[in-house]
Design an enzyme around this catalytic site. Structure first.
Site, PDB file in Angstrom:
ATOM      1  N   GLU B  60      34.808  17.306  -1.376  1.00 56.74           N
ATOM      2  CA  GLU B  60      35.040  18.713  -1.318  1.00 56.74           C
ATOM      3  C   GLU B  60      36.368  19.192  -0.549  1.00 56.74           C
ATOM      4  O   GLU B  60      36.807  20.334  -0.947  1.00 56.74           O
ATOM      5  CB  GLU B  60      33.819  19.366  -0.779  1.00 56.74           C
ATOM      6  CG  GLU B  60      32.642  19.794  -1.685  1.00 56.74           C
ATOM      7  CD  GLU B  60      31.847  18.672  -2.259  1.00 56.74           C
ATOM      8  OE1 GLU B  60      32.293  17.488  -1.522  1.00 56.74           O
ATOM      9  OE2 GLU B  60      31.048  18.774  -3.015  1.00 56.74           O
ATOM     10  N   HIS B 129      20.241  23.070  -0.491  1.00 54.45           N
ATOM     11  CA  HIS B 129      20.571  23.441  -1.812  1.00 54.45           C
ATOM     12  C   HIS B 129      20.270  24.731  -2.325  1.00 54.45           C
ATOM     13  O   HIS B 129      20.178  25.141  -3.531  1.00 54.45           O
ATOM     14  CB  HIS B 129      20.201  22.428  -3.019  1.00 54.45           C
ATOM     15  CG  HIS B 129      20.774  21.146  -2.831  1.00 54.45           C
ATOM     16  ND1 HIS B 129      20.414  20.160  -1.855  1.00 54.45           N
ATOM     17  CD2 HIS B 129      21.684  20.465  -3.782  1.00 54.45           C
ATOM     18  CE1 HIS B 129      21.373  19.081  -2.062  1.00 54.45           C
ATOM     19  NE2 HIS B 129      21.992  19.263  -3.080  1.00 54.45           N
TER      20      HIS B 129
END
Ligand SMILES: Cc1ncc(C[n+]2csc(CCOP(=O)(O)OP(=O)(O)O)c2C)c(N)n1
Lengths: 334, 324
Positions: B60, B129
């Site tokens: 990321e 999540h």
């Protein structure tokens, strides 16, 4: 050192230009230090005194539209990209004519129009950004190369590994140059790193060759710079170079650097590129008057920059609201 | 007009902009051949090629750094952050680099880039999540924060985000991906920083975002049966924030309820409450009520997630309290 330069293979004009860069860099930073001690340069500042040959060798090997990304120790890299010294000095003094209008400061010198895409004060943050500049150059097909300078401390940051891997798999035109000055802030890199060469020894992890160069020798740096920048430009992908060098002073202005053994400091100072390189050039037949003139010109340039900066007004407080967003988007809430 | 899903609207918005502007490039994890883990980008690589649509490693920081460097040097890149929870792993690039570079360089560079991907709860994925992270981004000057609630807004606001000169955090609510709605034929462009009154009413203003908008509308229907006329405002863009539409609505109804799915402390609803308290206090005829998740990580089990996220019933109850 893996690379040994044959100085006679480099033309005299290039070598003289490298000395000019080293002299301008050295004298600019000496003045910055003096102004700091007088309280005119604010905040903190990190000098690259002793390390200038790395910047000079790469500057000489780069095209004017290539990109440089560097760290908070970035005065020299930004200057040698061609950013005007007056505006750099003014930025250090927090003046309106500063290269970032006083919003950047010593640790954030940037001159986008000279390809100096920023000084990054978070260790390792700019390696992925250099990947992006190289990706964009590849996508646009411009043949530009991004050169990313960072310290040895950055090699233990996660972003280092993410950036190296992605640059390698995408075969991007980027050169990662570790300026290994043996210390992070106060801690020797060797005490916190499991390999001898924190950058070069890891190159194989990304399918790259580990390159080590004498970072105090402009000719050696120029040679590896020419190879790595050229390879990137020709589509040969990234390189990871480790330049061994040393900062003469402490980490930042407040640090006398006394944690370093005095023999070590003396040994490295005896290899000061600002002293040794002109000696070598003279031995190789460069007219001493040329070299003296370079120093005199650099002194005059630094004096001019100092006067221009101190004569410049301070920024108007109204600018704090500008350039947060491109379109003045902060007007929704002050 | 065609009816499409919110998920299809993401693909349509991306394709529209990639056709229009060849500087738009798209990268992310599993976004190319696989079309994204939520199947939001299938077919883009086929149409635009593997130079413009690329898979990345699970990196990321490299992804966000790459779009930043690319945006500084002439592209208008889009990256997918698969789940917005993962912003935490690259927050340095987003918060310290992207958000501040324009400012610190005094406007030497713009960063026309978009980070888009799945945000929020409702699918039982648990606390790592499912977070609604819009507040993280809203607190950093220099970022724009957009969160659409309908397929139409997905296309129009995504197009606006891609054309915008600043870094935009574009948060797609993952539980809305299968929801359907009409989208205009042909190219569709919206404007950032404009809230929408999605239902007119006169007794109370309900301000909501993303998945909370359909819940607020359900609540408004129930309230209508009780004779309460609720106006529902979809904020759509937290930065820039459309203060005037919110203040005008409260000026009309004199009551305010905010509905946000993120945990309570420092949620964006508090910012809207403070806006109305500072600039619309004399409009108010009753207490402001905030509906949020409690200040807890989001649990996974059906029964636990359902009682953690705000429901239409809780919105109805909040409106009753605001009107009491
Ligand atoms: C992510 C991060 N952690 C810590 C720091 C504090 N810090 C600033 S410079 C520095 C040392 C970095 O050493 P190195 O990378 O070797 O570069 P050098 O200063 O020697 O050029 C540290 C720890 C920081 N700026 N960023």
């Amino acid at each position: 050192m893996a690379t040994t330069a044959d100085p006679h293979a480099i033309d005299e004009a290039t070598r003289v230009a490298m000395f000019r860069d080293i002299a301008r860099a050295r004298l600019f930073e000496q003045r910055a230090y003096d102004l700091f001690m007088k309280g005119l340069v604010k905040g903190t500042s990190h000098l690259a005194t002793g390390q200038e040959a790395v910047a000079a060798g790469y500057a000489a090997a780069m095209r004017s539209d290539d990109y440089v990304l560097c760290t908070y120790r970035g005065h020299v890299h930004t200057l040698l990209r061609g950013a005007p010294m007056d505006a750099l000095m003014a930025e250090l003094l927090g003046r309106a004519s500063g290269i970032c209008g006083g919003k950047g400061g010593s640790m954030h010198l940037t001159s986008v129009r000279h390809g100096a895409l920023g000084s990054y004060a978070i260790v390792g943050a700019h390696l992925p950004i250099a990947v992006g500049a190289a990706w964009s150059a590849q996508a646009r097909g411009t043949g530009q190369v991004a050169v990313c300078f960072f310290g040895d401390g950055a090699t233990n940051i996660g972003a280092f590994h993410e950036a190296l891997n992605m640059a390698a798999v995408w075969e991007l035109p980027v050169v990662f140059v570790c300026e290994n000055n043996l210390y992070m802030e106060y801690t020797p890199i060797g005490e916190v790193t499991a390999t001898e060469h924190p950058a070069a020894d890891r190159a194989a992890s990304y399918g790259l060759e580990g390159l080590v160069v004498d970072g105090n020798d402009p000719d050696a740096v120029y040679e590896v710079a020419t190879d790595t920048v050229g390879r990137a430009r020709d589509g040969g992908g990234p390189s990871l170079v480790e330049a061994k060098t040393y900062r003469h002073g402490g980490h930042s202005r407040a640090d006398p650097g006394t944690y370093r053994p005095s023999e070590e400091v003396e040994e490295w100072i005896s290899r000061d590129p600002y002293v040794r390189y002109p000696e070598r050039l003279r031995d190789d037949g460069v007219d001493p008057a040329t070299l003296e003139a370079i120093v005199a010109e650099a002194e005059a340039e630094v004096d001019h920059a100092t006067n221009a900066a101190t004569d410049s007004p301070v920024p108007d407080p109204s600018v704090i609201l500008t350039n947060v967003w491109a379109d003045g988007g902060s007007s929704w809430r002050k | 007009m065609a009816e499409v899903t919110y998920r299809e609207a993401v693909t349509m918005g991306m394709a529209q902009e990639m056709r229009r502007d060849d500087r738009v490039y798209f990268i992310g994890e599993d976004v190319a051949a696989a079309g994204g883990v939520f199947k939001t980008t299938p077919g883009l690589q086929d149409e635009f090629g593997d130079r413009r649509v690329r898979d990345t490693p699970i990196s990321e920081e490299a992804i966000t750094g790459a779009v930043m460097g690319a945006a500084m040097t002439g592209l208008r890149p889009v990256a997918e952050i698969m789940f917005s929870d993962f912003y935490a792993t690259c927050w340095d690039i987003v918060a310290n680099q992207m958000a501040k570079t324009r400012y610190m360089t005094d406007g030497q560079t713009s960063l026309p880039l978009v980070l888009r991907g799945a945000n929020g709860g409702g699918l039982r994925f648990g606390a790592q999540h499912s977070q609604a992270v819009e507040n993280w981004a809203m607190a950093i000057p220099g970022l724009k924060v957009v969160a659409p609630s309908t397929p139409r807004d997905v296309i129009g606001l995504l197009a606006a985000s891609i054309r915008d000169p600043d870094p935009v955090i574009f948060l797609e609510q993952k539980s809305l991906y299968p929801s359907k709605g009409e989208v205009p034929d042909g190219e569709h462009l919206d404007e950032l920083g404009k809230a929408t009154v999605v239902r007119e009413g006169s007794d109370v203003t309900i301000v909501a975002l993303a998945a909370m908008v359909p819940r607020a509308l359900t609540a408004a229907e129930q309230l209508a049966e009780e004779g309460v006329s609720a106006e529902v405002v979809d904020v759509r863009s937290l930065v820039p924030l459309d203060a005037s539409t919110i203040l005008a609505s409260v000026g009309k109804t004199a009551r305010l309820v905010t509905v946000e799915e993120n945990p309570r402390l420092c949620g964006w609803g508090a910012e809207i409450v403070s806006l109305v308290a500072e600039e619309g206090f004399w409009h108010l005829d009753g207490p402001i009520v905030r509906v949020t998740s409690p200040h807890v990580p989001l649990p996974s089990a059906d029964e636990l997630e359902d009682v953690t996220l705000p429901t239409a019933e809780r919105v109805v109850d909040a409106v009753r309290r605001a009107l009491a």
